[in-house]
Design a protein around this motif. Structure first.
Motif, PDB file in Angstrom:
ATOM      1  N   GLU A 244      -4.563  -2.170  -6.389  1.00 30.83           N
ATOM      2  CA  GLU A 244      -3.386  -2.613  -5.658  1.00 30.83           C
ATOM      3  C   GLU A 244      -3.595  -3.990  -5.025  1.00 30.83           C
ATOM      4  O   GLU A 244      -4.699  -4.329  -4.628  1.00 30.83           O
ATOM      5  CB  GLU A 244      -3.060  -1.594  -4.562  1.00 30.83           C
ATOM      6  CG  GLU A 244      -4.093  -1.465  -3.439  1.00 30.83           C
ATOM      7  CD  GLU A 244      -5.301  -0.582  -3.766  1.00 30.83           C
ATOM      8  OE1 GLU A 244      -5.406  -0.112  -4.918  1.00 30.83           O
ATOM      9  OE2 GLU A 244      -6.136  -0.380  -2.862  1.00 30.83           O
ATOM     10  N   HIS A 279       1.613   5.148  -7.738  1.00 32.73           N
ATOM     11  CA  HIS A 279       0.470   5.131  -6.819  1.00 32.73           C
ATOM     12  C   HIS A 279       0.215   3.709  -6.307  1.00 32.73           C
ATOM     13  O   HIS A 279       0.158   3.479  -5.099  1.00 32.73           O
ATOM     14  CB  HIS A 279      -0.767   5.660  -7.552  1.00 32.73           C
ATOM     15  CG  HIS A 279      -2.010   5.688  -6.711  1.00 32.73           C
ATOM     16  ND1 HIS A 279      -2.441   6.827  -6.076  1.00 32.73           N
ATOM     17  CD2 HIS A 279      -2.903   4.728  -6.412  1.00 32.73           C
ATOM     18  CE1 HIS A 279      -3.547   6.557  -5.412  1.00 32.73           C
ATOM     19  NE2 HIS A 279      -3.857   5.281  -5.604  1.00 32.73           N
ATOM     20  N   GLU A 280       0.079   2.771  -7.222  1.00 28.06           N
ATOM     21  CA  GLU A 280      -0.261   1.403  -6.806  1.00 28.06           C
ATOM     22  C   GLU A 280       0.884   0.781  -6.003  1.00 28.06           C
ATOM     23  O   GLU A 280       0.650   0.020  -5.073  1.00 28.06           O
ATOM     24  CB  GLU A 280      -0.603   0.539  -8.025  1.00 28.06           C
ATOM     25  CG  GLU A 280      -1.729   1.090  -8.909  1.00 28.06           C
ATOM     26  CD  GLU A 280      -3.039   1.364  -8.179  1.00 28.06           C
ATOM     27  OE1 GLU A 280      -3.226   0.855  -7.060  1.00 28.06           O
ATOM     28  OE2 GLU A 280      -3.878   2.114  -8.720  1.00 28.06           O
ATOM     29  N   HIS A 283       0.846   1.756  -2.414  1.00 23.05           N
ATOM     30  CA  HIS A 283      -0.173   0.999  -1.673  1.00 23.05           C
ATOM     31  C   HIS A 283       0.383  -0.302  -1.093  1.00 23.05           C
ATOM     32  O   HIS A 283      -0.221  -0.873  -0.180  1.00 23.05           O
ATOM     33  CB  HIS A 283      -1.340   0.641  -2.594  1.00 23.05           C
ATOM     34  CG  HIS A 283      -2.382   1.701  -2.745  1.00 23.05           C
ATOM     35  ND1 HIS A 283      -2.882   2.421  -1.680  1.00 23.05           N
ATOM     36  CD2 HIS A 283      -3.056   2.141  -3.850  1.00 23.05           C
ATOM     37  CE1 HIS A 283      -3.819   3.254  -2.126  1.00 23.05           C
ATOM     38  NE2 HIS A 283      -3.938   3.115  -3.437  1.00 23.05           N
ATOM     39  N   GLU A 313      -5.972   6.702   0.279  1.00 22.26           N
ATOM     40  CA  GLU A 313      -5.967   7.113  -1.122  1.00 22.26           C
ATOM     41  C   GLU A 313      -5.405   8.528  -1.301  1.00 22.26           C
ATOM     42  O   GLU A 313      -4.702   8.808  -2.256  1.00 22.26           O
ATOM     43  CB  GLU A 313      -7.380   7.025  -1.715  1.00 22.26           C
ATOM     44  CG  GLU A 313      -7.886   5.595  -1.866  1.00 22.26           C
ATOM     45  CD  GLU A 313      -7.000   4.714  -2.745  1.00 22.26           C
ATOM     46  OE1 GLU A 313      -6.096   5.223  -3.421  1.00 22.26           O
ATOM     47  OE2 GLU A 313      -7.219   3.481  -2.730  1.00 22.26           O
ATOM     48  N   TYR A 383      -9.713  11.193  -3.012  1.00 20.99           N
ATOM     49  CA  TYR A 383      -8.429  11.127  -3.724  1.00 20.99           C
ATOM     50  C   TYR A 383      -7.868  12.539  -3.900  1.00 20.99           C
ATOM     51  O   TYR A 383      -6.768  12.841  -3.455  1.00 20.99           O
ATOM     52  CB  TYR A 383      -8.607  10.521  -5.117  1.00 20.99           C
ATOM     53  CG  TYR A 383      -8.759   9.031  -5.168  1.00 20.99           C
ATOM     54  CD1 TYR A 383      -7.669   8.208  -5.422  1.00 20.99           C
ATOM     55  CD2 TYR A 383      -9.998   8.438  -4.975  1.00 20.99           C
ATOM     56  CE1 TYR A 383      -7.807   6.830  -5.486  1.00 20.99           C
ATOM     57  CE2 TYR A 383     -10.147   7.063  -5.040  1.00 20.99           C
ATOM     58  CZ  TYR A 383      -9.051   6.263  -5.298  1.00 20.99           C
ATOM     59  OH  TYR A 383      -9.195   4.905  -5.366  1.00 20.99           O
TER      60      TYR A 383
HETATM   61 ZN    ZN Z   1      -5.227   4.023  -4.740  1.00 22.41          ZN
END
Ligand code: ZN
Length: 618
Positions: A244, A279-280, A283, A313, A383
């Motif tokens: 990210e 996900h990214e 972030h 995370e 995670y």
């Molecule tokens: Zn991540």
């Protein structure tokens, strides 16, 4: 002014040439001399990588004369003070096909600023200009980056600018003949640039990404924190990963995970790519702007330890797939399937009984990022377990407020306080602040503030600082989901959604080890704590050549496991180093570690479930 020019000068030798110019006026304000250094790590990937090792030529000139330099340490160069403009030239070897450093060949170039831009110590707060120059031979290359344009055309080589050094190194650059997909999310221009051979349906991809990005922008509240955003993806046969950045992300994906033309359903492969993008993108708020206090500011010369990676995370991993179901990109059953896989991954490792998640976060540098054959026995992932902590925390907050507030609101509070608020953003999230925020969030719903404080403390002590099992069954039941654990039926059994749970009639056997078949031999890669293989004396690295006197193969081992009973034996012949060894392996039943998720009766009508998965909005 600090100015860099960077050229993909020699793609076949994988060399970027960088020229760093400090004009005379700037040099004069450095009377102690010029100190130049390169980061040892890149934010988001918690391992010392010593990027300076890839600087293969270095020279400096002032007033036409070479300037002598000294080395202060592995990442630092020292030049004497000068009255003149100083020009520093160096070459960066770029042959790491990952999202973490730099890669250059005849087909494309990619670099992170942490691999390429030497910092002029003492000048980090000033604006940094960058000129991106095209390669000498290759024609038709374009540029994808979220660096602010300073005269360059969109997708063009030319001048770019960064507010300061921290900004400079947070906008990776892709150059080449990538495919471009453009879309707007809440009025903000977004780009998907794909490098590598592929046949992706760009229209579908952009449509689905628009859905994800708009949901997340609205989740935290408009306006979006970026003026534009760039997804830069490199596809290969089997890659997976992402990193990210504040207004972009660098991704690696397997070609088959992109949607091909004519494909309409959400395949598991495509869902994994959408999950990675989601996900990214999450972030962009949760770690790029809401940061641990420890990272405010970064010290990129050495490890910076934090117990909070579970929040950055883990919570991000909880929301990446949740966003897909809430936006209708996947079905609730597909979502439960993904959750079951995460639960199975956590449950399968004995490391969860040895390492608390706060410790896993703290030791990320030496454990999570340096996993060896013993990792499943020693480490719990912040995670995967972090995802489950987030799920349990969401259920905890909702059940303590009669569904009036949840993790969504906690994220918005974090954003308001540590992202939007300038002072809070500068300070970052203190290590032990999140329980305080949860307590404050729940106080309006509590009978007794004192009792609430104790319950919140007990939750976080259990979830973050102990190896006790999380209250998964209870938390999932709150959301209308039943959890059962069953033994893995085969290697492909990684947990799944099931319409109705039926206990298995027979329990499969296991040797308590993972292996790969190479050259007609079985190479043991991992041996699990207290499993048959470990008890028989087998170790990672052992090469199995015969089982019960017959040549070892995955097929013969699988057959043996199918036809034997727990307690029966296998005679194993193996090599350790170059010495032949024999042992007797007593077969055990496979552990009950594969999750089966199903709906509880009436769950689909429950308002809690509907709100959790946003089922009412569709
Ligand atoms: Zn991540």
């Amino acid at each position: 002014m600090i100015h860099y020019s960077i050229t993909p000068a020699n793609p076949s030798a994988h060399i970027f040439e960088v020229v760093l110019t400090l004009n005379a006026e700037r040099v004069k304000r450095l009377p102690e001399g010029i100190t130049l250094r390169l980061p040892a790590w890149i934010p988001g990937s918690y391992m010392i990588r010593d990027f300076a090792k890839n600087i293969v030529e270095f020279s400096a000139v002032a007033n036409g004369e070479p300037l002598p330099y000294t080395r202060l340490d592995k990442s630092t160069w020292q030049l004497p003070a000068s009255e003149h403009t100083v020009v520093i030239k160096y070459a960066v070897y770029a042959w790491d096909l990952s999202v973490r450093s730099a890669h250059l060949d005849q087909t494309h170039g990619f670099f992170n600023g942490t691999s390429t831009f030497l910092e002029v110590v003492g000048c980090a707060d000033e604006a940094h200009r960058v000129t991106l120059l095209p390669p000498h031979q290759q024609k038709g290359w374009k540029v994808a980056t979220s660096l602010a344009r300073n005269g360059a055309e969109r997708y063009g080589f030319g001048d770019y600018i960064a507010k300061n050094y921290d900004d400079l190194i947070d906008h990776p650059v892709e150059m080449g003949t990538f495919t471009l997909g453009e879309f707007n999310a809440c009025g903000v221009p977004h780009v998907m640039a794909i490098t590598g051979r592929h046949e992706a349906d760009m229209a579908r991809l952009c449509k689905d990404l628009t859905t994800i990005c708009e949901y997340q922008i609205k989740f935290f509240g408009e306006p979006a924190p970026v003026a534009e955003y760039v997804f830069m993806t490199t596809v290969t046969g089997d890659a997976y990963g992402g990193l990210e950045h504040r207004a972009s992300t660098a991704l690696m994906s397997a070609r088959h995970c992109l949607p091909f033309a004519g494909q309409t359903q959400a395949t598991d492969d495509y869902i994994s790519f959408l999950g990675l993008c989601s996900h990214e993108y999450f972030h962009t708020w949760n770690i790029k702007r809401i940061k641990p206090a420890v990272f405010s500011p970064f010290d990129l010369s050495t490890e910076q330890h934090t117990e909070l990676l579970w929040a950055f995370e883990g919570i991000t991993s909880y929301y990446d797939d949740l966003v897909l179901v809430r936006t209708g990109l996947i079905t609730p059953e597909q979502y439960l399937g993904l959750l079951a896989k995460t639960i199975t991954r956590v449950q399968s490792g004995a490391g969860r009984c040895k390492q608390a998640i706060a410790e896993s976060s703290f030791d990320a540098w030496t454990k999570f990022y340096k996993q060896d054959e013993n990792a499943p026995n020693a480490i719990v992932s912040y995670y995967t377990k972090g995802t489950l902590v987030a799920l349990c925390l969401d259920a905890f907050i909702q059940s303590h407020s009669d569904g009036q507030t949840g993790l969504d609101d906690l994220m918005r509070t974090l954003w308001q306080r540590y992202g939007l608020d300038q002072k809070g953003a500068e300070q970052g999230v203190p290590e032990h602040e999140i329980p305080n925020l949860v307590w404050a969030q729940l106080q309006p719903f509590a009978q007794s503030g004192e009792q609430l404080r104790e319950e919140v403390k007990a939750f976080f002590d259990m979830a973050l600082y102990s190896t006790e099992a999380l209250p998964l069954k209870e938390s999932l039941a709150y959301f209308g989901v039943a959890l059962h654990f069953a033994p893995k039926q085969n290697e492909q059994d990684t947990g799944h959604y099931i319409e109705q749970y039926v206990p298995p009639q027979t329990t499969p056997l296991s040797i308590g080890a993972r292996w790969v078949e190479k050259n007609a031999q079985l190479h043991i890669t991992h041996v699990f704590d207290a499993g048959s293989a470990q008890l028989a004396g087998l170790s990672a690295g052992d090469v199995l050549v015969a089982i019960d006197g017959l040549r070892a193969s995955t097929a013969s081992l699988t057959r043996a496991l199918k036809h034997k009973l727990a307690g029966e034996q296998l005679q194993i012949t193996s090599f350790r180093r170059d010495e032949l060894m024999t042992c007797t392996l007593i077969l055990q039943e496979a552990p009950h570690d594969s999750a089966r998720l199903s709906w509880l009766p009436q769950a689909r009508q429950s308002s809690v479930t509907k709100t959790w998965l946003a089922l009412t909005q569709k």
